[in-house]
Design an enzyme around this catalytic site. Sequence first.
Site, PDB file in Angstrom:
ATOM      1  N   SER A 267       0.833  -1.205   0.000  1.00 10.24           N
ATOM      2  CA  SER A 267       0.000   0.000   0.000  1.00 10.24           C
ATOM      3  C   SER A 267       0.866   1.252   0.000  1.00 10.24           C
ATOM      4  O   SER A 267       1.971   1.261   0.582  1.00 10.24           O
ATOM      5  CB  SER A 267      -0.861  -0.015   1.270  1.00 10.24           C
TER       6      SER A 267
ATOM      7  N   THR B  12       0.419   3.514   1.788  1.00 10.80           N
ATOM      8  CA  THR B  12       0.492   3.910   3.190  1.00 10.80           C
ATOM      9  C   THR B  12       1.895   3.669   3.772  1.00 10.80           C
ATOM     10  O   THR B  12       2.264   4.307   4.759  1.00 10.80           O
ATOM     11  CB  THR B  12      -0.618   3.173   3.994  1.00 10.80           C
TER      12      THR B  12
ATOM     13  N   TYR C   8      -2.103  -0.738  10.727  1.00 13.04           N
ATOM     14  CA  TYR C   8      -2.343  -1.408   9.435  1.00 13.04           C
ATOM     15  C   TYR C   8      -1.161  -1.167   8.494  1.00 13.04           C
ATOM     16  O   TYR C   8      -0.605  -2.101   7.898  1.00 13.04           O
ATOM     17  CB  TYR C   8      -3.648  -0.904   8.802  1.00 13.04           C
TER      18      TYR C   8
ATOM     19  N   LYS D 259       1.991  -3.674   6.684  1.00 19.40           N
ATOM     20  CA  LYS D 259       2.401  -3.737   5.273  1.00 19.40           C
ATOM     21  C   LYS D 259       3.906  -3.518   5.139  1.00 19.40           C
ATOM     22  O   LYS D 259       4.576  -4.227   4.388  1.00 19.40           O
ATOM     23  CB  LYS D 259       1.637  -2.694   4.444  1.00 19.40           C
TER      24      LYS D 259
ATOM     25  N   ASN E 122      -5.199   4.630  -4.330  1.00 18.41           N
ATOM     26  CA  ASN E 122      -6.585   4.551  -3.822  1.00 18.41           C
ATOM     27  C   ASN E 122      -7.507   3.849  -4.821  1.00 18.41           C
ATOM     28  O   ASN E 122      -8.056   4.512  -5.705  1.00 18.41           O
ATOM     29  CB  ASN E 122      -7.118   5.949  -3.510  1.00 18.41           C
TER      30      ASN E 122
ATOM     31  N   ASN F  38     -14.033   4.847   3.558  1.00 17.72           N
ATOM     32  CA  ASN F  38     -13.380   5.455   2.399  1.00 17.72           C
ATOM     33  C   ASN F  38     -14.335   6.351   1.617  1.00 17.72           C
ATOM     34  O   ASN F  38     -15.559   6.189   1.667  1.00 17.72           O
ATOM     35  CB  ASN F  38     -12.796   4.373   1.485  1.00 17.72           C
TER      36      ASN F  38
HETATM   37  P1  NAD Z   1     -11.079  -7.006   1.068  1.00 11.66           P
HETATM   38  O1  NAD Z   1     -11.293  -6.995   2.535  1.00 11.66           O
HETATM   39  O2  NAD Z   1     -12.230  -6.734   0.176  1.00 11.66           O
HETATM   40  O3  NAD Z   1     -10.416  -8.388   0.619  1.00 11.66           O
HETATM   41  C1  NAD Z   1      -9.581  -9.142   1.466  1.00 11.66           C
HETATM   42  C2  NAD Z   1     -10.083 -10.571   1.417  1.00 11.66           C
HETATM   43  O4  NAD Z   1      -9.244 -11.379   2.249  1.00 11.66           O
HETATM   44  C3  NAD Z   1     -11.512 -10.723   1.971  1.00 11.66           C
HETATM   45  O5  NAD Z   1     -12.280 -11.490   1.056  1.00 11.66           O
HETATM   46  C4  NAD Z   1     -11.334 -11.457   3.293  1.00 11.66           C
HETATM   47  O6  NAD Z   1     -12.431 -12.274   3.597  1.00 11.66           O
HETATM   48  C5  NAD Z   1     -10.054 -12.234   3.021  1.00 11.66           C
HETATM   49  N1  NAD Z   1      -9.279 -12.578   4.233  1.00 11.66           N
HETATM   50  C6  NAD Z   1      -8.876 -11.756   5.233  1.00 11.66           C
HETATM   51  N2  NAD Z   1      -8.174 -12.447   6.146  1.00 11.66           N
HETATM   52  C7  NAD Z   1      -8.132 -13.742   5.708  1.00 11.66           C
HETATM   53  C8  NAD Z   1      -7.540 -14.928   6.220  1.00 11.66           C
HETATM   54  N3  NAD Z   1      -6.879 -14.953   7.384  1.00 11.66           N
HETATM   55  N4  NAD Z   1      -7.689 -16.074   5.520  1.00 11.66           N
HETATM   56  C9  NAD Z   1      -8.370 -16.082   4.347  1.00 11.66           C
HETATM   57  N5  NAD Z   1      -8.945 -14.993   3.817  1.00 11.66           N
HETATM   58  C10 NAD Z   1      -8.824 -13.824   4.494  1.00 11.66           C
HETATM   59  O7  NAD Z   1      -9.891  -5.959   0.758  1.00 11.66           O
HETATM   60  P2  NAD Z   1      -9.384  -5.377  -0.626  1.00 11.66           P
HETATM   61  O8  NAD Z   1      -9.740  -3.949  -0.691  1.00 11.66           O
HETATM   62  O9  NAD Z   1      -9.735  -6.276  -1.724  1.00 11.66           O
HETATM   63  O10 NAD Z   1      -7.812  -5.432  -0.366  1.00 11.66           O
HETATM   64  C11 NAD Z   1      -7.036  -6.552  -0.731  1.00 11.66           C
HETATM   65  C12 NAD Z   1      -5.616  -6.348  -0.244  1.00 11.66           C
HETATM   66  O11 NAD Z   1      -5.103  -5.146  -0.771  1.00 11.66           O
HETATM   67  C13 NAD Z   1      -5.485  -6.241   1.285  1.00 11.66           C
HETATM   68  O12 NAD Z   1      -4.310  -6.912   1.672  1.00 11.66           O
HETATM   69  C14 NAD Z   1      -5.365  -4.755   1.504  1.00 11.66           C
HETATM   70  O13 NAD Z   1      -4.643  -4.458   2.673  1.00 11.66           O
HETATM   71  C15 NAD Z   1      -4.605  -4.317   0.270  1.00 11.66           C
HETATM   72  N6  NAD Z   1      -4.823  -2.906  -0.077  1.00 11.66           N
HETATM   73  C16 NAD Z   1      -6.105  -2.451  -0.224  1.00 11.66           C
HETATM   74  C17 NAD Z   1      -6.320  -1.109  -0.531  1.00 11.66           C
HETATM   75  C18 NAD Z   1      -7.721  -0.548  -0.638  1.00 11.66           C
HETATM   76  O14 NAD Z   1      -7.884   0.668  -0.552  1.00 11.66           O
HETATM   77  N7  NAD Z   1      -8.746  -1.352  -0.859  1.00 11.66           N
HETATM   78  C19 NAD Z   1      -5.225  -0.237  -0.710  1.00 11.66           C
HETATM   79  C20 NAD Z   1      -3.939  -0.760  -0.563  1.00 11.66           C
HETATM   80  C21 NAD Z   1      -3.754  -2.102  -0.245  1.00 11.66           C
HETATM   81  C1  WQD Z   2      -9.651   9.830   0.593  1.00 15.41           C
HETATM   82  C2  WQD Z   2      -9.855  11.332   0.776  1.00 15.41           C
HETATM   83  C3  WQD Z   2     -10.174  11.980   3.075  1.00 15.41           C
HETATM   84  C4  WQD Z   2     -14.021   9.939   3.610  1.00 15.41           C
HETATM   85  C5  WQD Z   2      -7.038   4.848   2.776  1.00 15.41           C
HETATM   86  C6  WQD Z   2      -5.977   4.167   3.591  1.00 15.41           C
HETATM   87  C7  WQD Z   2      -4.858   3.707   2.707  1.00 15.41           C
HETATM   88  C8  WQD Z   2      -5.385   2.847   1.550  1.00 15.41           C
HETATM   89  C9  WQD Z   2      -6.511   3.517   0.835  1.00 15.41           C
HETATM   90  C10 WQD Z   2      -5.229   0.533   2.178  1.00 15.41           C
HETATM   91  C11 WQD Z   2      -9.104  11.910   1.971  1.00 15.41           C
HETATM   92  C12 WQD Z   2     -11.413  12.258   2.259  1.00 15.41           C
HETATM   93  C13 WQD Z   2     -12.839  10.424   3.091  1.00 15.41           C
HETATM   94  C14 WQD Z   2     -15.073  10.841   3.934  1.00 15.41           C
HETATM   95  C15 WQD Z   2     -13.689  12.659   3.161  1.00 15.41           C
HETATM   96  N1  WQD Z   2      -5.898   1.598   2.012  1.00 15.41           N
HETATM   97  N2  WQD Z   2     -12.671  11.761   2.857  1.00 15.41           N
HETATM   98  N3  WQD Z   2     -14.844  12.169   3.688  1.00 15.41           N
HETATM   99  O1  WQD Z   2      -7.305   7.899   3.581  1.00 15.41           O
HETATM  100  O2  WQD Z   2      -6.410   8.270   1.225  1.00 15.41           O
HETATM  101  O3  WQD Z   2      -6.471   6.001   2.152  1.00 15.41           O
HETATM  102  O4  WQD Z   2      -7.515   3.947   1.764  1.00 15.41           O
HETATM  103  O5  WQD Z   2      -4.058   0.324   2.073  1.00 15.41           O
HETATM  104  O6  WQD Z   2      -3.987   2.988   3.506  1.00 15.41           O
HETATM  105  O7  WQD Z   2      -5.492   5.077   4.560  1.00 15.41           O
HETATM  106  O8  WQD Z   2      -8.597   7.061   1.553  1.00 15.41           O
HETATM  107  O9  WQD Z   2     -10.945   7.056   0.836  1.00 15.41           O
HETATM  108  O10 WQD Z   2     -10.409   7.236   3.302  1.00 15.41           O
HETATM  109  O11 WQD Z   2      -9.930   9.163   1.828  1.00 15.41           O
HETATM  110  O12 WQD Z   2     -13.538  13.854   2.950  1.00 15.41           O
HETATM  111  O13 WQD Z   2     -16.142  10.465   4.423  1.00 15.41           O
HETATM  112  O14 WQD Z   2     -11.248  11.575   1.052  1.00 15.41           O
HETATM  113  O15 WQD Z   2      -9.938  12.979   4.006  1.00 15.41           O
HETATM  114  O16 WQD Z   2      -8.699  13.199   1.625  1.00 15.41           O
HETATM  115  P1  WQD Z   2      -7.159   7.427   2.219  1.00 15.41           P
HETATM  116  P2  WQD Z   2     -10.041   7.559   1.912  1.00 15.41           P
END
Ligand code: NAD
Ligand code: WQD
Length: 342
Positions: free
Chosen positions: A124, A126, A151, A155, A181, A201
Amino acid sequence: MAILVTGGAGYIGSHTCVELLKDGYDVIIVDNFYNSKPEALRRVKAISGRDFKFYECDILDAESLSKIFDENKIDSVIHFAGYKAVGESCQIPLTYYNNNITGTIVLCEVMAAHGCKNLVFSSSATVYGAPKKIPMTETDPVDIEGVTNPYGRTKLIIEEMLKDLYRSDNEWNIALLRYFNPIGAHESGMIGEDPNGIPNNLMPYISQVAIGKLEQLSVFGDDYPTHDGTGVRDYIHVVDLARGHVAALGWIGKKRGLDWFNLGTGVGYSVLDIVRSFEKVNGVTINYKIGPRRPGDIAVCYSDPTKAKEQLGWQAQRGIDEMCRDTWNWQKKNPNGFDNAD
Ligand code: NAD
Ligand code: WQD
């Protein structure tokens, strides 16, 4: 070629499985449905017109995971399974450390024991913490002190752990993908993001306001040093992100060792840019108010995606209008997500 996808029923995983199946890969999905529903898998099958194996299994369960590797000839693993809610990770950090880090350790041990050493890992943006410069490039330093929540630390720790694993055994090929994002949904509107409870989000919040499930979006601050004062992010269409994983598998096939890549568009949009685009593309009005800043938020975060373009041969194709259109198409067709389907 068989690809094991952990967390394949989730938001990014389900879209990636569609792209893998479309490209002719055999897919084996492992998920425990902690944050997803079986219906998502039925829809992956319907969209792709192809079947795949599925195991309901927790990746912490080494014995069950091992059996899956015994039963299948697995070439590579795409590892999505993990917990991802930033706020929750501050409340229950040990749960996050256990699931994300121990889960990855168990997975890698089982992989190594079966001679499978090709891994794509969901990292991520992050891990960069508060950006030292914009746009963020892969050469920017990262450090654990700079990451703002548990979190994100899971990562970064996993990234470092995987680097150590590679140093210890150069047979591994590992792509660490740093997503920015992800938003949007498959253009069919059959799969998309289905958050539990009130979304954390921005995009799912906007679409739930649009559909009338939530009353009003609170814009977290309008006094940031950005063009309109609201936070700027690098939103990426989830199908583009999914294609990035297919590209990463191609890179792994060339036996490149370990490297890390930003997956973003390289373009930053503010909260109000997203609201306006959503309104314009979809012909709806979003009720919003300007609220206080959210603690821990940064002003601006967007990627330099050049490395992924040069080395993975991947580039995002879809713009902000498609991201807004596809989100709304999914939300309208599935006002309760996958909920009424099972
Ligand atoms: P999600 O929660 O929709 O998908 C994760 C899946 O993993 C789910 O289906 C959940 O049931 C499964 N899971 C969790 N723990 C498990 C375990 N112990 N055993 C088996 N299955 C398990 O999330 P997503 O948005 O699809 O994200 C996928 C990956 O990408 C995650 O690792 C997340 O941290 C990373 N990521 C997501 C974002 C985002 O904004 N969505 C951004 C950066 C990184
Ligand atoms: C986006 C923008 C908020 C909600 C997060 C995680 C990051 C990654 C992606 C996993 C920001 C603004 C949001 C609301 C708002 N996930 N906002 N009102 O914070 O960039 O990233 O998701 O790895 O680790 O931190 O995403 O969608 O929460 O926010 O104004 O109700 O929208 O302040 O500027 P973020 P977000």
